[in-house]
Write a protein that holds these residues in place. Structure first.
Motif, short mmCIF file in Angstrom:
data_model
loop_
_atom_site.label_atom_id
_atom_site.label_comp_id
_atom_site.label_asym_id
_atom_site.label_seq_id
_atom_site.Cartn_x
_atom_site.Cartn_y
_atom_site.Cartn_z
N PRO A 101 0.69 -0.84 0.12
CA PRO A 101 -0.21 0.30 0.29
C PRO A 101 0.67 1.42 -0.29
O PRO A 101 0.36 2.39 -0.42
N THR A 102 2.27 1.11 0.76
CA THR A 102 3.36 2.44 0.61
C THR A 102 3.62 2.59 -0.75
O THR A 102 4.55 3.53 -0.37
N VAL A 103 3.68 1.95 -1.59
CA VAL A 103 5.18 2.05 -2.37
C VAL A 103 4.73 3.04 -3.18
O VAL A 103 5.89 3.52 -3.94
N GLU A 104 4.16 4.14 -3.46
CA GLU A 104 3.66 5.04 -3.89
C GLU A 104 4.57 5.79 -3.47
O GLU A 104 5.11 7.63 -4.08
N VAL A 105 3.92 6.14 -1.67
CA VAL A 105 4.58 7.51 -1.50
C VAL A 105 6.28 7.40 -0.57
O VAL A 105 7.28 7.77 0.06
N LEU A 106 6.53 5.74 0.08
CA LEU A 106 7.24 5.74 0.77
C LEU A 106 9.10 5.19 0.70
O LEU A 106 9.27 6.46 0.56
N PRO A 107 9.07 5.21 -0.66
CA PRO A 107 10.14 4.92 -1.25
C PRO A 107 11.21 6.49 -1.82
O PRO A 107 11.56 6.75 -1.42
N PRO A 108 10.01 7.59 -1.93
CA PRO A 108 10.56 8.61 -2.74
C PRO A 108 10.88 9.47 -1.43
O PRO A 108 11.91 10.24 -1.06
N ALA A 109 9.66 9.47 -0.40
CA ALA A 109 9.74 9.99 1.25
C ALA A 109 11.37 9.84 1.89
O ALA A 109 11.99 10.24 2.17
N LEU A 110 11.72 8.26 1.88
CA LEU A 110 12.96 7.55 2.53
C LEU A 110 14.48 8.99 2.13
O LEU A 110 14.72 8.82 2.35
N ALA A 111 14.43 8.34 0.90
CA ALA A 111 15.51 9.25 -0.60
C ALA A 111 15.54 10.95 -0.25
O ALA A 111 16.32 11.30 -0.09
N ALA A 112 13.87 11.07 -0.21
CA ALA A 112 14.41 12.81 0.58
C ALA A 112 14.49 13.23 2.10
O ALA A 112 15.40 14.31 2.17
N PHE A 113 14.07 11.95 2.46
CA PHE A 113 14.84 12.02 4.49
C PHE A 113 16.09 12.08 4.41
O PHE A 113 16.47 13.08 5.07
N ARG A 114 16.45 10.95 3.29
CA ARG A 114 17.78 10.34 4.23
C ARG A 114 18.93 11.68 3.17
O ARG A 114 19.96 12.21 3.50
N TYR A 115 18.08 12.52 2.42
CA TYR A 115 19.15 13.48 1.87
C TYR A 115 18.87 14.90 3.11
O TYR A 115 20.38 15.14 2.97
N ALA A 116 17.57 14.80 3.39
CA ALA A 116 17.46 16.42 4.63
C ALA A 116 17.80 15.91 5.95
O ALA A 116 18.81 17.22 6.50
N ALA A 117 18.40 14.24 6.53
CA ALA A 117 18.66 14.07 7.38
C ALA A 117 19.72 13.06 7.58
O ALA A 117 19.44 12.20 7.95
N PRO A 118 21.03 12.79 6.61
CA PRO A 118 22.03 12.54 6.19
C PRO A 118 22.62 11.88 8.08
O PRO A 118 22.54 10.88 8.21
N GLY A 119 22.15 12.34 9.46
CA GLY A 119 22.14 11.76 10.79
C GLY A 119 21.46 11.05 11.14
O GLY A 119 22.60 10.67 12.51
#
Length: 305
Positions: A101-119
């Protein structure tokens, strides 16, 4: 002994002069001399040799300076980590999720979050709906991205909808229903249905009940699967048809054929779930905000289509 004593001593030791150190620290020279003297008195040894030309370190002073610099470094690092934590840029974030159910929103959100908060270390937990709810209740999960839980399993939890998806019938290519543009609930009820295991996916059967019960019919469960991949395979080989959400099609791709269920208003609601009395960290809040932005962006794409 206070941190300022250590910082004053380190400043004097660095320039070997009280006057220059006082100017750098922006304190009065007599006050600086008194603070360093207080430090030596507390320790019980002389750290500096004083002379009209300036100061030099004693053997004890050299050792204490090395330890002082290491201590101040650790303190500064700790302060920066705490500040980064408060900004949502440090820590460990445990996120539960339901894969399909989350395939549309979760992967791009994780990618954006890792870029915004690498720590921030993100720990993902792939769990069934009931397990996700339990993890939130017990504090093992900070947030979950999942299908809206039932009133029973969602008691004490907050649900924030991100996306909603209508339901379709999934079938093998060449199935008789593939000749139709859409399929009624009553027609679906006449076909053998491939579903998920009731023991692990109770929410799935709540959804089926929401689709079929208003029409006075029940699904004919022919096969129960332990996951989405098995469900796709069973439908593909012709063991039955499946009732799936629109987003499920991304996981199955073109292996199956899909037809809209024409007379059901039931939709799959996917969103953020958190415990009402839970403590979501700044990192968790930052991730939620990214999820909202990604979902809004995807919604805009859908409307343009």
């Amino acid at each position: 002994m206070e941190l300022r004593h250590l910082r004053y001593f380190a400043a004097v030791a660095e320039v070997m002069n009280f006057t220059k150190a006082a100017a750098r620290l922006r304190v009065a020279q007599p006050s600086l001399s008194r603070q360093v003297q207080d430090l030596e008195d507390e320790i019980g040894v002389d750290l500096l040799k004083r002379s009209p030309r300036g100061v030099t370190l004693t053997a004890e002073g050299k050792l204490f300076l090395a330890e002082t610099l290491e201590t101040l470094k650790r303190v500064d690092e700790s302060v920066e980590k705490v500040r980064a934590l408060a900004r949502g840029e440090y820590g460990e974030l445990h996120i539960g999720y339901a894969p399909s159910p989350t395939v549309e929103v979760l992967p791009p959100a994780l990618a954006a979050f890792r870029y915004a908060a690498p720590g921030v270390k993100v720990v993902l937990h792939d769990l069934a709906g009931d397990e996700l709810c339990e993890g939130l209740h017990r504090g093992r999960l900070e947030i979950a991205v999942m299908i809206q839980p039932s009133a029973e399993s969602g008691a004490g939890l907050e649900f924030e909808e991100l996306k909603s998806y209508p339901y379709y019938v999934a079938m093998a290519p060449g199935h008789a229903l593939s000749k139709l543009k859409s399929v009624t609930v009553e027609r679906v009820a006449t076909e053998p249905l491939v579903g998920l295991r009731r023991l692990d996916y109770s929410e799935y059967y709540r959804i089926l009940d929401g689709i079929f019960a208003p029409h006075g019919v029940r699904p004919r469960i022919a096969v129960e699967c332990d996951g989405a991949s098995t469900l796709i395979a069973e439908i593909e080989v012709g063991r039955g048809i499946g009732v799936v959400s629109e987003v499920f099609q991304r996981a199955a791709g073109r292996r199956l054929v899909y037809r809209r269920i024409s007379n059901s208003e039931e939709v799959q609601r996917v969103g953020i779930v958190r415990a009402q009395k839970g403590d979501v960290t700044p990192a968790g809040e930052k991730f939620c905000e990214i999820l909202r932005k990604i979902s809004a962006k995807e919604e805009g794409k859908t409307k343009r289509r």
